[in-house]
Design an enzyme around this catalytic site. Structure first.
Site, PDB file in Angstrom:
ATOM      1  N   THR A  79       0.848  -1.187   0.000  1.00  0.00           N
ATOM      2  CA  THR A  79       0.000   0.000   0.000  1.00  0.00           C
ATOM      3  C   THR A  79       0.884   1.237   0.000  1.00  0.00           C
ATOM      4  O   THR A  79       1.903   1.272   0.699  1.00  0.00           O
ATOM      5  CB  THR A  79      -0.952   0.015   1.209  1.00  0.00           C
ATOM      6  OG1 THR A  79      -1.781   1.192   1.152  1.00  0.00           O
ATOM      7  CG2 THR A  79      -0.197  -0.003   2.523  1.00  0.00           C
ATOM      8  N   HIS A 123       2.478 -11.328  14.499  1.00  0.00           N
ATOM      9  CA  HIS A 123       3.568 -11.869  15.313  1.00  0.00           C
ATOM     10  C   HIS A 123       3.329 -13.332  15.703  1.00  0.00           C
ATOM     11  O   HIS A 123       4.244 -14.023  16.150  1.00  0.00           O
ATOM     12  CB  HIS A 123       3.731 -11.019  16.581  1.00  0.00           C
ATOM     13  CG  HIS A 123       5.111 -11.040  17.137  1.00  0.00           C
ATOM     14  ND1 HIS A 123       6.098 -11.895  16.676  1.00  0.00           N
ATOM     15  CD2 HIS A 123       5.696 -10.304  18.138  1.00  0.00           C
ATOM     16  CE1 HIS A 123       7.208 -11.686  17.359  1.00  0.00           C
ATOM     17  NE2 HIS A 123       6.996 -10.730  18.254  1.00  0.00           N
TER      18      HIS A 123
END
Length: 418
Positions: free
Chosen positions: A337, A389
């Site tokens: 993006t 994560h």
């Protein structure tokens, strides 16, 4: 004489239902084959439903705002054996022209007729958009075949008049600065329904924050080498391939090498399993009038720099014109993006599920940077990598981002694949 059912088109498996956004015809209207009867909105795209035959709209069974599913009955079209076609009308107009003997009068009629013909070749959706924005088609520069106006032509015209325009599932609403000021002074509120796309975006963003352990790591890039490369070869590149040498092709190539070297980035979590992808499909975030969409650039490992630039331009134009298909929006292993096109200096992009990471690019600004032990003013850009994560360790995420930085600062490595 007989009737034919107008049904909801088959929706992809990933789309459960749709909303009847707008009817372009009303009961009793005469329509020709392929005229657009209505538009249906899904949580990804708008679908146009054309008339399968020439006839009269007999009944409408699902009104605007109705929730419908694949194959559901929308309306009935009454088929007429003989009907005056547009071709017949056009022939009649031509015959009337030939009977006019006065040169001045003939020129006036032809000019007027051209304007009528220009209005008639507007598609129903374009005609509605023109009417809702109170525009004059003759004042809008057209880029379509045979002088047809496109949605992009209208959007460009609106932007040039410095209007801000918004859309929901039924209406386009224009609000300029003066109107906003009056609304604030009068302590009034303006409420519009959220579009299905906006609802879907909201749901997905909320789901990401609730279901992933999202972290973001940052780095900075000296963009001078790419700037010099584009300046040196940009004109020759455009002459050879018919398209400008942009920045996105460098980003995509760098991401490709990064995904090859860090398989955990090119993976996702599915229940209790980790899915590692052996192919490279990258989603490119595109801002449209309806919201942010992420069409997919597939098999980027098989694409050259010119191919990447052409495909991205094509996807961006289709996104702005509302022509992206479900297939072009589905999938993708990683997202890029670029908030820099809006002036963003730094941000924390949100993961595009079920993907596990997203790379945010930002505005390139002249800033002091240390280079070879000296402080220099260089074109600098911040990179941001948001990642899940649960799947991606900090070491891999930071190493991936540093690798992207190194490739962009030495773009020759992209061509050598080292």
């Amino acid at each position: 004489m007989s009737s034919v059912d107008i049904l909801v088109p088959n929706l992809p498996e990933s789309v459960a239902d749709a909303t009847v956004a707008v009817w372009h015809k009303k009961v009793g209207d005469t329509v020709e084959q392929d005229d657009i009867l209505l538009e249906i909105e899904t949580d990804k795209i708008m679908l146009e439903v054309p008339a399968p035959n020439t006839g009269t709209l007999e009944s409408i069974l699902e009104q605007e705002g109705s929730i419908v599913i694949s194959g559901q009955l929308l309306a009935r079209l009454h088929i007429i054996d003989q009907i005056v076609s547009k071709k017949d009308i056009k022939q009649t107009i031509q015959n009337q022209k030939s009977s006019v003997t006065s040169t001045a009068s003939q020129e006036h009629i032809i000019t007027q007729d051209n304007e009528e013909e220009r209005h008639k070749i507007l598609t129903p959706s374009i005609r509605k958009l023109v009417a809702e924005h109170n525009l004059q088609p003759k004042n809008i520069k057209s880029s379509g075949t045979k002088g047809r106006l496109t949605r992009q032509d209208i959007e460009t015209h609106i932007r040039s008049t410095k209007k801000q325009h918004y859309t929901d599932q039924k209406n386009y609403i224009d609000i300029d600065h003066h109107q906003i000021k009056n609304i604030n002074n009068d302590r009034k509120e303006t409420r519009i329904l959220m579009s299905r796309l906006r609802k879907r975006i909201s749901e997905r963003l909320l789901a990401v924050t609730n279901t992933t352990a999202m972290l973001t790591t940052f780095n900075e890039v000296n963009m001078q080498p790419i700037t010099i490369l584009r300046k040196k070869y940009g004109e020759l590149f455009e002459e050879r391939y018919g398209i400008k040498l942009g920045l996105m092709s460098f980003y995509v190539k760098a991401v490709l090498e990064g995904l090859k070297n860090f398989p955990a980035i090119n993976a996702s979590i599915d229940g209790e399993e980790i899915v590692y992808y052996n192919y490279f499909d990258v989603s490119i975030a595109v801002s449209t009038i309806r919201g942010l969409v992420t069409p997919v650039l597939r098999n980027i490992d098989t694409l050259s720099i010119p191919d990447i630039e052409k495909n991205i331009k094509n996807l961006a134009e289709k996104g702005k014109n509302g022509k992206l298909t479900i297939e072009e929006l589905n999938g993708g292993n990683f997202t890029i993006t670029n908030g820099g096109i809006f002036g963003s200096l730094m941000s924390t992009p949100i993961i595009n599920p079920p993907q596990s990471a997203i790379l945010g690019m930002h505005a390139i600004k002249d800033r002091p940077m240390a280079l070879d032990g000296q402080i220099m003013i260089l074109p600098m850009m911040y990179l941001a990598l948001s990642y899940d994560h649960r799947l991606i360790d900090g070491k891999d995420s930071v190493s991936f981002l540093v690798y992207i930085k190194e490739l962009l600062e030495d773009p020759m490595r992209l061509f050598l694949e080292i």
